[in-house]
Design an enzyme around this catalytic site. Structure first.
Site, mmCIF file in Angstrom:
data_model
loop_
_atom_site.group_PDB
_atom_site.id
_atom_site.type_symbol
_atom_site.label_atom_id
_atom_site.label_comp_id
_atom_site.label_asym_id
_atom_site.label_seq_id
_atom_site.Cartn_x
_atom_site.Cartn_y
_atom_site.Cartn_z
ATOM 1 N N TYR A 139 0.822 -1.222 0.000
ATOM 2 C CA TYR A 139 0.000 0.000 0.000
ATOM 3 C C TYR A 139 0.857 1.273 0.000
ATOM 4 O O TYR A 139 0.362 2.367 -0.243
ATOM 5 C CB TYR A 139 -0.956 0.036 1.198
ATOM 6 C CG TYR A 139 -2.020 -1.042 1.193
ATOM 7 C CD1 TYR A 139 -2.224 -1.849 0.079
ATOM 8 C CD2 TYR A 139 -2.830 -1.255 2.298
ATOM 9 C CE1 TYR A 139 -3.192 -2.839 0.074
ATOM 10 C CE2 TYR A 139 -3.807 -2.244 2.303
ATOM 11 C CZ TYR A 139 -3.975 -3.031 1.187
ATOM 12 O OH TYR A 139 -4.938 -4.010 1.182
ATOM 13 N N LYS A 188 3.484 -15.188 2.385
ATOM 14 C CA LYS A 188 3.358 -15.942 1.128
ATOM 15 C C LYS A 188 4.787 -16.263 0.675
ATOM 16 O O LYS A 188 5.226 -15.911 -0.427
ATOM 17 C CB LYS A 188 2.583 -15.092 0.105
ATOM 18 C CG LYS A 188 2.204 -15.809 -1.169
ATOM 19 C CD LYS A 188 1.111 -16.838 -1.000
ATOM 20 C CE LYS A 188 0.847 -17.563 -2.313
ATOM 21 N NZ LYS A 188 -0.014 -18.756 -2.161
ATOM 22 N N ASP A 220 -2.935 -18.166 1.977
ATOM 23 C CA ASP A 220 -4.106 -18.883 1.439
ATOM 24 C C ASP A 220 -4.602 -19.910 2.447
ATOM 25 O O ASP A 220 -5.813 -20.066 2.657
ATOM 26 C CB ASP A 220 -3.792 -19.518 0.073
ATOM 27 C CG ASP A 220 -2.377 -20.053 -0.032
ATOM 28 O OD1 ASP A 220 -1.576 -19.834 0.889
ATOM 29 O OD2 ASP A 220 -2.072 -20.721 -1.040
ATOM 30 N N ASP A 244 -5.195 -6.653 6.122
ATOM 31 C CA ASP A 244 -6.417 -5.955 5.720
ATOM 32 C C ASP A 244 -7.500 -6.984 5.378
ATOM 33 O O ASP A 244 -8.638 -6.923 5.856
ATOM 34 C CB ASP A 244 -6.064 -5.101 4.477
ATOM 35 C CG ASP A 244 -7.156 -4.128 4.109
ATOM 36 O OD1 ASP A 244 -8.138 -4.031 4.860
ATOM 37 O OD2 ASP A 244 -7.023 -3.469 3.059
ATOM 38 N N ASP A 248 -10.813 -8.505 7.998
ATOM 39 C CA ASP A 248 -12.218 -8.366 7.612
ATOM 40 C C ASP A 248 -12.904 -9.730 7.559
ATOM 41 O O ASP A 248 -14.059 -9.874 7.948
ATOM 42 C CB ASP A 248 -12.343 -7.664 6.247
ATOM 43 C CG ASP A 248 -12.447 -6.154 6.416
ATOM 44 O OD1 ASP A 248 -12.001 -5.655 7.465
ATOM 45 O OD2 ASP A 248 -12.968 -5.490 5.508
#
Ligand code: NAD
Length: 349
Positions: A139, A188, A220, A244, A248
């Site tokens: 980001y 990852k 994942d 992020d 959620d």
């Protein structure tokens, strides 16, 4: 203790839920003999209306002069068509960056009283904390557009330094030491070089915190495990983007987004505390918003920024008691208004 708190009520339901939280803070301060003073600041859509920009430098400076910041939510349809740099959400990114808030702490707890609202079968309760890196990663990396062989291309870059990973890792390990001493680092590393560096640094830290049970998990798999068995987790630490998304996902397992608080912390005691939900334009002004996420954010503030553990616990217990008694707002299947549930919590204090 004397607390100078900056209040950024923001847009939509922001003012309604922040008002509930300050009533609770006032009651706690009265009970335990603390003094609290509020400075109201504008950021987000309301700042665009007042000043033409979502975040004024003078607002950042006032926030820096305060002991901590309590924020409601920003944004709404009124400002949706503005260009990116003028959107209300820029205020949040700006405040996090300017205040150096690199760690986002999100407790995700399923209360027994709400287990029926959890979309998973056979899940009675769980209590996870997600520690998300907040000021680095994709980001904040280089991004842009170029002309490639096949026409226009776009790119975003994920960059992490050892220092950035180490400080967020340390936050997670320290946190785990105060809880169930278990850290899962999500990355990852089978694909991304930045994740391989992330993993190396986490392993070095794990050597330092030998009491903590440490494991790595690919993102994942983590997304799957959160649904399969959330009870296996205690503290999850991860990068900005993975955090992020996973936070959620996890929030949906608790029954309502209206219950979940968060803290954004840096290297000093000043933090920014806010519910994880947005400004809920669909229910703004109806007096039915759930103020619990903001009230619990205020409790986190008392604990992290002011080390007022008894006071924070008093708020958390009051909220849990009210929920156990079956007092719910509409988002969790009840009929109580924002004002009524606030009164119920105040009665417990
Ligand atoms: P939202 O979180 O505002 O709302 C999603 C749904 O949850 C809505 O149905 C809403 O009514 C409900 N909800 C949210 N908080 C609630 C509460 N306390 N009590 C009861 N119900 C609640 O997300 P959205 O609709 O995607 O976004 C609305 C606006 O908020 C957008 O402008 C978005 O950019 C902004 N936003 C701001 C923040 C922030 O300030 N940190 C975070 C997310 C979204």
């Amino acid at each position: 203790m004397k607390i100078n708190l900056a209040l950024i009520k923001g847009d939509g339901i922001g003012p309604e839920i922040v008002d509930s939280a300050t009533r609770v803070l006032d009651a706690i301060c009265k009970k335990y003999g603390h003094k609290i003073a509020y400075t109201n600041l504008l950021a987000g859509g309301c700042a665009i209306d007042a000043y033409g920009v979502p975040l004024m430098q003078s607002t950042v400076e006032a926030a820096m002069r305060s002991d901590s910041v309590l924020l409601g939510a920003v944004g709404g349809p009124k400002w949706d068509s503005l260009p990116g740099h003028l959107r209300p959400e820029r205020a949040l990114l700006g405040l996090r960056k300017e205040l150096g808030l690199y760690a986002n702490i999100r407790p995700v707890k399923l209360y027994k009283a709400l287990s029926e609202r959890c979309p998973l079968r056979n899940t009675e309760s769980f209590d996870i904390v997600i520690v998300r890196e907040l000021t680095g990663g994709i980001y904040f990396g280089k991004s842009g557009r170029t002309e490639g062989e096949n026409g226009e291309e776009a790119f975003d870059t994920e960059t992490y330094s050892v220092t950035e990973v180490e400080r967020i890792g340390r936050t997670a390990f320290e946190y785990a030491m105060k809880r169930n001493k278990k850290v899962t680092s999500v990355d990852k590393a089978n694909v991304l070089e930045s994740s391989r560096l992330w993993r190396e640094v986490m392993h070095t830290l794990a050597e330092e915190y030998r009491e903590v049970e440490y494991s790595d998990m690919l993102v994942d798999n983590a997304a799957m495990q959160l649904i399969r068995n959330p009870m296996q987790f205690d503290v999850i630490v991860t990068s900005n983007m993975f955090g992020d998304i996973l936070s959620d996902e996890a929030s949906q397992l608790t029954g309502s987004i209206g219950l979940l608080p968060s803290a954004s912390l840096g290297s000093n005691m000043r933090g920014m505390y806010e519910p994880i939900h947005g400004s809920a334009p669909d229910i703004t002004g109806k007096g039915i918003a759930n103020p619990i996420a903001t009230i619990l954010s205020a409790a986190m503030m008392l604990s992290y920024s002011f080390k007022l553990e008894k006071e924070a616990k008093n708020i958390e217990t009051a909220v849990e008691t009210v929920l156990n008694k079956g007092f719910f707002t509409a988002d969790i299947g009840g009929k109580l208004t924002t004002d009524q549930i606030t009164e119920k919590i105040l009665e417990q204090i």
